[in-house]
Motif scaffolding. Structure first.
Motif, PDB file in Angstrom:
ATOM      1  N   ALA A 144     -13.379   3.172  -0.305  1.00  0.00           N
ATOM      2  CA  ALA A 144     -12.117   2.217  -0.666  1.00  0.00           C
ATOM      3  C   ALA A 144     -12.704   0.857  -1.130  1.00  0.00           C
ATOM      4  CB  ALA A 144     -11.569   2.153   0.545  1.00  0.00           C
ATOM      5  N   ILE A 145     -13.942   1.130  -0.643  1.00  0.00           N
ATOM      6  CA  ILE A 145     -14.596  -0.895  -1.234  1.00  0.00           C
ATOM      7  C   ILE A 145     -14.886  -0.546  -2.279  1.00  0.00           C
ATOM      8  CG2 ILE A 145     -16.411  -2.667  -0.753  1.00  0.00           C
ATOM      9  CD1 ILE A 145     -13.706  -2.910   1.004  1.00  0.00           C
ATOM     10  N   GLU A 146     -15.247   1.072  -2.766  1.00  0.00           N
ATOM     11  CA  GLU A 146     -16.425   0.895  -3.469  1.00  0.00           C
ATOM     12  C   GLU A 146     -15.260   0.963  -4.336  1.00  0.00           C
ATOM     13  OE1 GLU A 146     -19.180   4.216  -3.138  1.00  0.00           O
ATOM     14  OE2 GLU A 146     -20.165   2.261  -1.824  1.00  0.00           O
ATOM     15  N   ALA A 147     -14.156   1.193  -4.768  1.00  0.00           N
ATOM     16  CA  ALA A 147     -13.119   2.151  -6.029  1.00  0.00           C
ATOM     17  C   ALA A 147     -12.337   0.807  -6.827  1.00  0.00           C
ATOM     18  CB  ALA A 147     -11.558   2.333  -5.174  1.00  0.00           C
ATOM     19  N   ASP A 148     -13.089  -0.282  -6.710  1.00  0.00           N
ATOM     20  CA  ASP A 148     -12.119  -1.271  -7.062  1.00  0.00           C
ATOM     21  C   ASP A 148     -13.021  -3.071  -6.983  1.00  0.00           C
ATOM     22  OD1 ASP A 148     -11.187  -3.691  -8.232  1.00  0.00           O
ATOM     23  OD2 ASP A 148      -8.954  -2.387  -8.571  1.00  0.00           O
ATOM     24  N   GLU A 149     -13.661  -3.806  -7.957  1.00  0.00           N
ATOM     25  CA  GLU A 149     -14.564  -4.658  -7.656  1.00  0.00           C
ATOM     26  C   GLU A 149     -13.661  -5.355  -6.809  1.00  0.00           C
ATOM     27  OE1 GLU A 149     -16.287  -6.938 -11.249  1.00  0.00           O
ATOM     28  OE2 GLU A 149     -16.817  -5.214 -11.421  1.00  0.00           O
ATOM     29  N   ALA A 150     -12.430  -5.835  -6.937  1.00  0.00           N
ATOM     30  CA  ALA A 150     -11.989  -7.029  -6.254  1.00  0.00           C
ATOM     31  C   ALA A 150     -11.432  -6.108  -5.024  1.00  0.00           C
ATOM     32  CB  ALA A 150     -10.028  -7.048  -6.830  1.00  0.00           C
ATOM     33  N   HIS A 151     -11.730  -5.158  -5.176  1.00  0.00           N
ATOM     34  CA  HIS A 151     -12.083  -5.403  -3.224  1.00  0.00           C
ATOM     35  C   HIS A 151     -13.198  -4.817  -2.040  1.00  0.00           C
ATOM     36  CE1 HIS A 151      -9.197  -1.043  -3.660  1.00  0.00           C
ATOM     37  NE2 HIS A 151      -8.428  -1.981  -4.051  1.00  0.00           N
ATOM     38  N   GLU A 152     -13.449  -5.530  -2.776  1.00  0.00           N
ATOM     39  CA  GLU A 152     -15.362  -6.658  -2.346  1.00  0.00           C
ATOM     40  C   GLU A 152     -15.094  -7.263  -1.484  1.00  0.00           C
ATOM     41  OE1 GLU A 152     -18.739  -5.698  -3.137  1.00  0.00           O
ATOM     42  OE2 GLU A 152     -19.405  -7.075  -2.154  1.00  0.00           O
ATOM     43  N   GLY A 202       0.758  -1.004  -0.059  1.00  0.00           N
ATOM     44  CA  GLY A 202       0.121  -0.400   0.204  1.00  0.00           C
ATOM     45  C   GLY A 202       0.778   0.997   0.058  1.00  0.00           C
ATOM     46  N   ARG A 203       0.499   1.591  -0.397  1.00  0.00           N
ATOM     47  CA  ARG A 203       1.214   3.332  -0.690  1.00  0.00           C
ATOM     48  C   ARG A 203       0.123   4.343  -0.584  1.00  0.00           C
ATOM     49  NH1 ARG A 203       4.459   2.392  -6.400  1.00  0.00           N
ATOM     50  NH2 ARG A 203       6.049   0.857  -5.537  1.00  0.00           N
ATOM     51  N   LYS A 204       0.233   5.902  -0.313  1.00  0.00           N
ATOM     52  CA  LYS A 204      -0.577   6.693   0.429  1.00  0.00           C
ATOM     53  C   LYS A 204      -1.070   7.360  -0.779  1.00  0.00           C
ATOM     54  CE  LYS A 204      -0.049  10.679   3.359  1.00  0.00           C
ATOM     55  NZ  LYS A 204       0.845  12.309   4.050  1.00  0.00           N
ATOM     56  N   GLY A 205      -2.473   7.335  -0.678  1.00  0.00           N
ATOM     57  CA  GLY A 205      -3.290   8.049  -1.512  1.00  0.00           C
ATOM     58  C   GLY A 205      -4.216   6.944  -2.838  1.00  0.00           C
ATOM     59  N   GLU A 206      -3.710   5.672  -2.351  1.00  0.00           N
ATOM     60  CA  GLU A 206      -4.190   4.623  -2.906  1.00  0.00           C
ATOM     61  C   GLU A 206      -5.636   3.759  -1.650  1.00  0.00           C
ATOM     62  OE1 GLU A 206      -0.296   2.624  -4.867  1.00  0.00           O
ATOM     63  OE2 GLU A 206      -1.860   1.471  -3.516  1.00  0.00           O
ATOM     64  N   PRO A 207      -6.748   3.347  -2.262  1.00  0.00           N
ATOM     65  CA  PRO A 207      -8.108   3.885  -0.646  1.00  0.00           C
ATOM     66  C   PRO A 207      -7.581   2.240  -0.595  1.00  0.00           C
ATOM     67  CG  PRO A 207      -8.067   2.765  -3.875  1.00  0.00           C
ATOM     68  CD  PRO A 207      -6.580   3.373  -3.749  1.00  0.00           C
ATOM     69  N   LEU A 208      -6.882   1.010  -0.162  1.00  0.00           N
ATOM     70  CA  LEU A 208      -6.730   0.296   0.217  1.00  0.00           C
ATOM     71  C   LEU A 208      -5.656   0.788   1.589  1.00  0.00           C
ATOM     72  CD1 LEU A 208      -7.171  -3.131  -0.792  1.00  0.00           C
ATOM     73  CD2 LEU A 208      -8.699  -1.766   0.224  1.00  0.00           C
ATOM     74  N   PHE A 209      -5.377   1.695   1.363  1.00  0.00           N
ATOM     75  CA  PHE A 209      -3.959   2.605   2.243  1.00  0.00           C
ATOM     76  C   PHE A 209      -4.849   3.102   3.067  1.00  0.00           C
ATOM     77  CE2 PHE A 209      -0.955   4.970   3.894  1.00  0.00           C
ATOM     78  CZ  PHE A 209       0.084   3.980   3.898  1.00  0.00           C
ATOM     79  N   GLY A 210      -4.355   3.358   5.013  1.00  0.00           N
ATOM     80  CA  GLY A 210      -4.687   3.827   6.107  1.00  0.00           C
ATOM     81  C   GLY A 210      -5.941   3.424   6.086  1.00  0.00           C
ATOM     82  N   ILE A 211      -6.831   2.425   5.798  1.00  0.00           N
ATOM     83  CA  ILE A 211      -8.085   2.346   6.017  1.00  0.00           C
ATOM     84  C   ILE A 211      -7.479   0.336   7.859  1.00  0.00           C
ATOM     85  CG2 ILE A 211      -9.607   2.782   4.204  1.00  0.00           C
ATOM     86  CD1 ILE A 211      -9.698  -0.288   3.464  1.00  0.00           C
ATOM     87  N   GLN A 212      -6.718   0.457   7.694  1.00  0.00           N
ATOM     88  CA  GLN A 212      -6.085  -0.639   8.660  1.00  0.00           C
ATOM     89  C   GLN A 212      -7.303   0.202   9.997  1.00  0.00           C
ATOM     90  OE1 GLN A 212      -4.238   1.183   7.035  1.00  0.00           O
ATOM     91  NE2 GLN A 212      -1.886  -0.469   6.674  1.00  0.00           N
ATOM     92  N   THR A 213      -6.825   0.703  10.518  1.00  0.00           N
ATOM     93  CA  THR A 213      -7.223   1.100  11.351  1.00  0.00           C
ATOM     94  C   THR A 213      -9.358   0.695  11.571  1.00  0.00           C
ATOM     95  OG1 THR A 213      -5.886   3.166  12.239  1.00  0.00           O
ATOM     96  CG2 THR A 213      -7.141   2.435  13.427  1.00  0.00           C
ATOM     97  N   ILE A 214      -9.173   1.427  10.842  1.00  0.00           N
ATOM     98  CA  ILE A 214     -11.008   0.984  11.043  1.00  0.00           C
ATOM     99  C   ILE A 214     -10.859   0.015  10.766  1.00  0.00           C
ATOM    100  CG2 ILE A 214     -12.500   1.808   8.774  1.00  0.00           C
ATOM    101  CD1 ILE A 214     -11.879   4.600   7.872  1.00  0.00           C
ATOM    102  N   LEU A 215     -10.771  -1.079   9.985  1.00  0.00           N
ATOM    103  CA  LEU A 215     -10.647  -2.165   9.273  1.00  0.00           C
ATOM    104  C   LEU A 215     -11.001  -3.264  10.496  1.00  0.00           C
ATOM    105  CD1 LEU A 215      -8.878  -3.216   5.966  1.00  0.00           C
ATOM    106  CD2 LEU A 215     -11.701  -3.741   6.771  1.00  0.00           C
ATOM    107  N   ARG A 216      -9.941  -2.505  11.622  1.00  0.00           N
ATOM    108  CA  ARG A 216      -9.716  -3.610  13.055  1.00  0.00           C
ATOM    109  C   ARG A 216     -10.520  -2.906  13.716  1.00  0.00           C
ATOM    110  NH1 ARG A 216      -3.601  -2.275  12.777  1.00  0.00           N
ATOM    111  NH2 ARG A 216      -2.959  -3.161  10.858  1.00  0.00           N
ATOM    112  N   ALA A 217     -10.979  -1.521  14.130  1.00  0.00           N
ATOM    113  CA  ALA A 217     -12.276  -1.831  14.864  1.00  0.00           C
ATOM    114  C   ALA A 217     -13.402  -2.407  15.194  1.00  0.00           C
ATOM    115  CB  ALA A 217     -12.386  -0.231  15.368  1.00  0.00           C
ATOM    116  N   GLY A 218     -14.208  -2.106  16.135  1.00  0.00           N
ATOM    117  CA  GLY A 218     -15.754  -2.667  15.472  1.00  0.00           C
ATOM    118  C   GLY A 218     -16.397  -1.472  15.206  1.00  0.00           C
TER     119      GLY A 218
END
Ligand SMILES: [Zn+2]
Length: 439
Positions: free
Chosen positions: A324-332, A293-309
């Motif tokens: 972030a999820i809608e940015a790419d079909e594969a993100h589903e 992951g690099r800065k500015g990419e959709p899946l970058f920087g959402i780790q904290t969100i993904l770990r929270a309840g």
């Protein structure tokens, strides 16, 4: 500028000077003077005269005067305190006696060869336990070296750790692995330690988790040997045995705690779910971009969100997740993994254990068929541990929160105590910090 105050009271051994006790609270001695300047308070103390017999032969010994011993005492705010003890010295007059000269001992003031007052040692132990203090910081406040303080503290902790009574009344027992160093195991021994945690509830149903022990290694043997050492009464008292999903610990429980109910620790199961989300996110990132992951990419920087309840996320965080999820079909796939991890959390957070169990059963029926391989693998793991996974809901949430709390304390103190290269010292320090010692 310094000033001196002499105590004009005339105490006897039987009737210690109450004024001095209030002033400095030193047991067994009488305060002669107190001097202080901005940085240092000096309290001069002595005992009152008494007839002294030789400890070897009992013959009455004439005084040989006094010698001044400087002791480090509990600091008074920023002011260091030293106690000058005018220690009495006698000489045995008996020619055939080998004793010669001998000095008085006041065990309530200081240990035989100690340089810290008894109350300074007790203070340091209290600070280590309750205030997340460090040996280095306390040594600085006391004006002594690291080793001087540790040498005074260690025997006390060893004594407390050897008290078998601290294992009494344990009915719910957790076991967990800890990494205590990342160095070469050939020089420092095994990286892993096995930690035992008391998860017993009080009469109000609350857990006050205590770390009971840390032993080297992560194996069936490490846990089984410890259980054997505790004795038959201890083992018979264990009703619930919580564990992380590790076969070795389960084997030890089966062998040593046959009558106890084995329960997967909620904290570890939820963590497995979070790890799955992390793994899927990293894999999808790599698949779609061909790099991490690099800065500015959709899946970058959402780790904290993904770990929270999910229940803790703000609207803004939920919107970021959706983007972030809608940015790419594969993100589903990341979203599906995240939902699965949330389902797992929800089972543990369910209002009733009945509802929780129903959710857990659904997880057991669905995860292993998930097209996302990481989720399917978690599903298979949980199915292997089916009984212990579901046992949580039939033991009134046997281990809720305790393991997590202890892990938090250990993490904090591992960072504070970064100097501990010796496993015994590390163990004592962690037992003190995590409530394993009765102080
Ligand atoms: Zn003698």
């Amino acid at each position: 500028m310094s000033h001196a105050t002499g105590c004009t009271d005339a105490p006897t051994t039987a009737d210690p000077c109450s004024r001095c006790d209030v002033l400095v609270g030193l047991d067994g001695v009488h305060v002669e003077t107190v001097e202080r300047d901005a940085a240092l308070m000096t309290v001069t103390v002595s005992t009152t005269w008494q007839l002294m017999g030789c400890p070897d032969c009992g013959v009455v010994a004439p005084s040989r005067g006094r010698r001044a011993r400087v002791l480090h005492d509990v600091p008074h705010g920023d002011v260091r305190v030293q106690v000058v003890w005018r220690q009495r010295v006698w000489r045995c007059p008996e020619q055939v006696c080998a004793r010669g000269t001998f000095a008085e001992q006041v065990p309530t003031l200081v240990a035989a060869r100690g340089s810290l007052t008894v109350r300074a040692v007790a203070w340091a132990i209290g600070q280590l336990r309750r205030e997340h203090a460090t040996i280095a910081g306390l040594a600085r406040q006391l004006g002594v070296g690291w080793w001087t303080l540790w040498r005074a503290v260690k025997p006390q902790l060893e004594h407390l750790a050897s008290e078998e009574s601290r294992f009494e009344g344990v009915t719910s027992l957790g076991v967990d692995e800890h990494i205590w160093h990342h160095r070469d195991p050939r020089t420092r021994g095994p990286k892993e330690l096995t930690g035992m945690v008391d998860l017993t509830r009080d009469q109000h149903g609350r857990t006050h988790a205590r770390l009971l022990d840390l032993v080297p290694g992560r194996s069936k043997k490490a846990y089984a040997d410890w259980l054997t050492e505790r004795g038959a009464d201890f083992r018979a008292g264990i009703e619930v045995a919580a564990l992380d999903p590790f076969g070795g610990y389960k084997a030890a429980i089966d062998a040593e705690l046959a009558d106890a109910t084995a329960v997967l620790d909620a904290f570890h199961v939820v963590k497995l779910g979070t790890q799955v989300v992390d793994e899927v996110r990293r894999r999808i990132q790599q698949d779609t971009r061909g790099h991490r992951g690099r800065k500015g990419e959709p899946l970058f920087g959402i780790q904290t969100i993904l770990r929270a309840g999910a229940e803790n996320l703000t609207d803004r965080q939920l919107a970021r997740l959706a983007t972030a999820i809608e940015a790419d079909e594969a993100h589903e796939a990341v979203y599906v993994a995240w939902r699965c991890a949330q389902d797992l959390r929800a089972a543990y957070r369910a209002k009733s254990t009945l509802e929780g169990r129903a959710r857990a059963e659904k997880i057991l029926e669905s995860f292993h068929t998930c097209p996302i391989p990481e989720v399917a693998r978690l599903g298979r793991t949980l199915r292997r541990w089916r009984e212990a996974f579901l046992a949580y809901f039939s033991t009134e949430r046997a281990n809720n929160g305790g393991t997590e709390a202890i892990n938090g304390i250990i993490e904090l103190h591992r960072r504070l105590a970064r100097g501990y290269r010796n496993r015994d010292n590390y163990r004592l320090r962690m037992l003190l910090a995590a409530g394993g010692l009765k102080t």
